[in-house]
Every structure is written in C-alpha cells, then in structure tokens.
Write a protein that holds these residues in place. Structure first.
Motif, PDB file in Angstrom:
ATOM      1  N   GLN A 240       0.863  -1.179   0.000  1.00 13.81           N
ATOM      2  CA  GLN A 240       0.000   0.000   0.000  1.00 13.81           C
ATOM      3  C   GLN A 240       0.897   1.226   0.000  1.00 13.81           C
ATOM      4  OE1 GLN A 240      -2.695   0.396   3.341  1.00 13.81           O
ATOM      5  NE2 GLN A 240      -4.112   1.667   2.157  1.00 13.81           N
ATOM      6  N   GLN A 246      -5.230   2.193  -2.440  1.00 14.35           N
ATOM      7  CA  GLN A 246      -5.801   0.881  -2.133  1.00 14.35           C
ATOM      8  C   GLN A 246      -4.715  -0.129  -1.753  1.00 14.35           C
ATOM      9  OE1 GLN A 246      -8.449  -0.477  -5.194  1.00 14.35           O
ATOM     10  NE2 GLN A 246      -8.702  -2.514  -4.323  1.00 14.35           N
ATOM     11  N   TYR A 247      -5.020  -0.961  -0.784  1.00 19.96           N
ATOM     12  CA  TYR A 247      -4.117  -2.044  -0.397  1.00 19.96           C
ATOM     13  C   TYR A 247      -4.151  -3.140  -1.460  1.00 19.96           C
ATOM     14  CZ  TYR A 247      -2.683  -6.396   1.825  1.00 19.96           C
ATOM     15  OH  TYR A 247      -2.093  -7.597   2.088  1.00 19.96           O
TER      16      TYR A 247
END
Length: 387
Positions: A240, A246-247
């Motif tokens: 991330q 977004q991860y």
C-alpha cells in the motif's frame, strides 16, 4: 550445485542517464581554382562506446557539451589535394541510444568500440562547388542510456529490493521503512566460485500508472528493456503506497506489475522472469505463501477480482518462485543459484535455436543449388563435348 562467493557492488553517485550535446562537422578546405586543386574534407563527429565510461564522466570532462571536428586543409601548390580534417570522437558508455532533436533514432551502441556517425564534415572546395568549401553538418543529439544487465529487479516501492541487493552484495544502499528509497538505478554483481559474474540492476520502485509516466515512470522503465531476465520482488504481506491508496495483496501486486510492464512495452513482458517473495520472516508468511502459490498456479480463477483495465493480456509464467527474507538471509543462496540456472538454461536455448537456424539455412541453400537448372554455358559446353 553452484555456490556464490562474495559479491561486488558499485553504487553510482549522481546517476545521469541522458545528455543533450551540440555537434558540428568540420568545414572543408579551400580549393585551388588555377591548378584545379581540391580542398580537404572536414572532419566527422563520431559517438564511440567505451566500457569504463559514464555519462557523468562525459559531462564533467566536457561541461560545455560542444563537439566540433577539425577543418579540412586548403589546397596549395605543394599539396593540391588537401588533407581531411581531424575527426572528433565522443566517448560514451555502452548501452547508449542516440537520437536527434525530433526523437528520431540515429543508432545504438551495444558493445565496446561500437561507433555512430552523428555529424558529417563539409566537402572541400572543388570544381563542383566552384572551389569553395562547404560547412560541416550541425546537429543537436540526445544520448539516452539504457542499462545493460543480466537481471533487472522489478517491484513496487518498499518490496525490499534494496535490502535484497544488500544481502547479495554486502553493500549498504539506502534502506528505510518509507516507500521511495531507491531514487536512481544501481548496479550490483554476483560473482561465483567459477568466476562467472552476473550483473543485477536495481531499479526504483514502480507505482500504478508508471507506464503513463507517474512516479519515476518511463525514466526508469526504459532500463528494463536491455536486461536479459526480470526478477520480480514482492512483499508477501502485500503493498500500500499510502493511506489514500488501495491495499494490494502479493498476487494483486504481481498482476499489476505485469500490466504496467505490458502497457509500457509488450516485449518487456515476454522476458524470462523469476519471482522472489520477500519478508518471509513475518508472522503468517508461510500461510500467505501457500495461498499465493495456488493463485499463481491458477491465475485465471482469480482475475475476476480485478477491473478489466487492470488485467494483463497474458500473465507471467515464472521460471522459479523462491521464498526469501532479505532481513534473515533465508532463501538467498537458493535465489542466487536459481538466477544462475535460469540464465544458463536460457543461453543454452538461444545457442540451440541459433544452430538450428544455421542448419536450416544450409539445407535451404543446398536444396536451391540442386534444383537450379543448368546454365546456358553449361549446356553449350555439353553439346561441344558430344560433338
């Protein structure tokens, strides 16, 4: 099994991978109208590759970045044919692509002593020019360096590429727990006990959108083009970039890296590749690694998790998948041996393909020579023999 000895590493400070230069060929020499003498041609400007040269050395040695060849000698009574002006040679590192102001490629220098003519000298005065000399060609050129290495490290920021390089090199590149610690390409060398050397290029971390010049963008993606193979380095825990992004899981990271390479240059994606899954010393790493291996064995079963624009045309088939920890040293020896094995196998395949091509060309050549009808001279000679 081949074992590695210590590894040498060289860090290039103030890394430069492009330069803009002014070049001009020498003017021609004056002709001698009364006796019909011709002036000498002006010298030419060449770009010449040298293994031990860098663009930084070139810039430091020639800060004005102007290269002008010598003028041709004038025609005179004692030497009606004037001598050619002295050529000017620009020393550059191997791996240079030379382009003009419009971006048109003039040529590439991929090995020691390769040379490219970039500015031609003017003609000496002669009857055709009313014995007046012509000026040399003026040209602004761009030198663009693309590193030539056996292995290129590819990964998102903070995947542990610098830590990995420090493990195999015993060097101390910048390492920290923030994303961008590698800000310029760096070269390392793995040296084996049989004196085999394998060069490794550590490239700054990519981010999503690198193909559109986001982050380091094309500035460093270009260095991947001339590596023989790619070594993907991913964090088993995922990635991330920041709290606003977004991860991504390890599998998603691999898919996105593949897509970025594909969007930049499809040929890059087809290079042989290995995968180093880093940070295996973390809790639950083994469980996550088993999940990742399953996903990589059946990637199409998991592509529905991505948006259509994020799915590559073809997923990468890794030659070897090696779990490692750059912190503890786990898997490092296996990784080195897999790199050696993969490069050797690929070299053997290329040699076999080359020999097969040569054999096929020989067979075609022989077939053509047997099928050709006899020449008219041969028929005439045959008739005479019968008479």
């Amino acid at each position: 099994m081949v074992h590695c000895s210590c590894v040498l590493f060289r860090k290039y400070g103030n890394f430069i991978d492009n330069l803009r230069l002014f070049t001009r060929g020498g003017s021609g020499g004056m002709g001698y109208p009364r006796l019909g003498g011709e002036g000498g041609k002006g010298g030419d400007v060449w770009v010449v590759a040298h293994n031990k040269m860098t663009l930084k050395q070139l810039k430091d040695k020639y800060p004005k970045k102007r290269f002008v060849a010598g003028e041709g000698a004038n025609s005179r009574v004692s030497a009606l044919k004037g001598s050619k002006g002295k050529d000017c040679e620009i020393p550059v590192p191997v791996g240079i692509s030379v382009t003009d102001e419009n971006g048109k490629i003039i040529g590439e220098l991929n090995k020691e002593k390769d040379r490219i003519l970039v500015a031609e000298g003017g003609l000496g005065g002669k009857l055709l020019t009313n014995f007046l000399p012509l000026k040399g060609q003026k040209r602004v050129i761009h030198l663009d360096l693309k590193l030539i290495a056996d292995i290129g490290l590819v990964g998102f920021p903070n995947a542990g590429k610098s830590s990995l390089l420090s493990q195999i090199s015993h060097a101390k590149p910048a390492i920290a727990d923030y994303a961008f610690t590698t800000l310029k390409p760096e070269l390392g060398k793995i040296m084996y006990n049989d004196f085999k050397q394998i060069s490794v290029a550590d490239l700054p971390g990519l981010i999503e959108g690198a193909h559109m010049n986001k982050g380091m963008g094309h500035k460093f993606l270009k260095h991947i083009e001339r590596t023989k193979q790619l070594l993907f380095v991913v964090d088993i825990s995922g990635f991330q970039l920041s709290s606003q992004t977004q991860y991504r899981t390890a599998f998603e990271t691999i898919i996105l890296l593949t897509k970025e390479l594909e969007l930049y240059n499809e040929e890059v994606r087809t290079k042989p590749a290995l995968l180093a899954v880093n940070k295996m010393d973390l809790p639950d790493a083994q469980d996550k690694f088993h999940v990742l291996k399953n996903q990589l064995q059946n990637p199409k079963d998991f592509l529905h998790l991505f948006g259509r624009e994020m799915i590559p045309e073809r997923t990468v088939e890794f030659q070897h998948i090696i779990p490692i920890s750059a912190i503890t040293g786990e898997g490092i020896d296996e990784l080195k041996n897999c790199i050696r094995k993969s490069l050797d196998e690929h070299a053997n395949q290329e040699n076999d393909a080359y020999h097969m091509k040569q054999l096929l060309n020989l067979q075609i050549s022989n077939a053509v020579s047997y099928s050709e009808p006899p020449s008219e001279n041969a028929l005439t000679s045959s008739r005479r023999d019968r008479i």
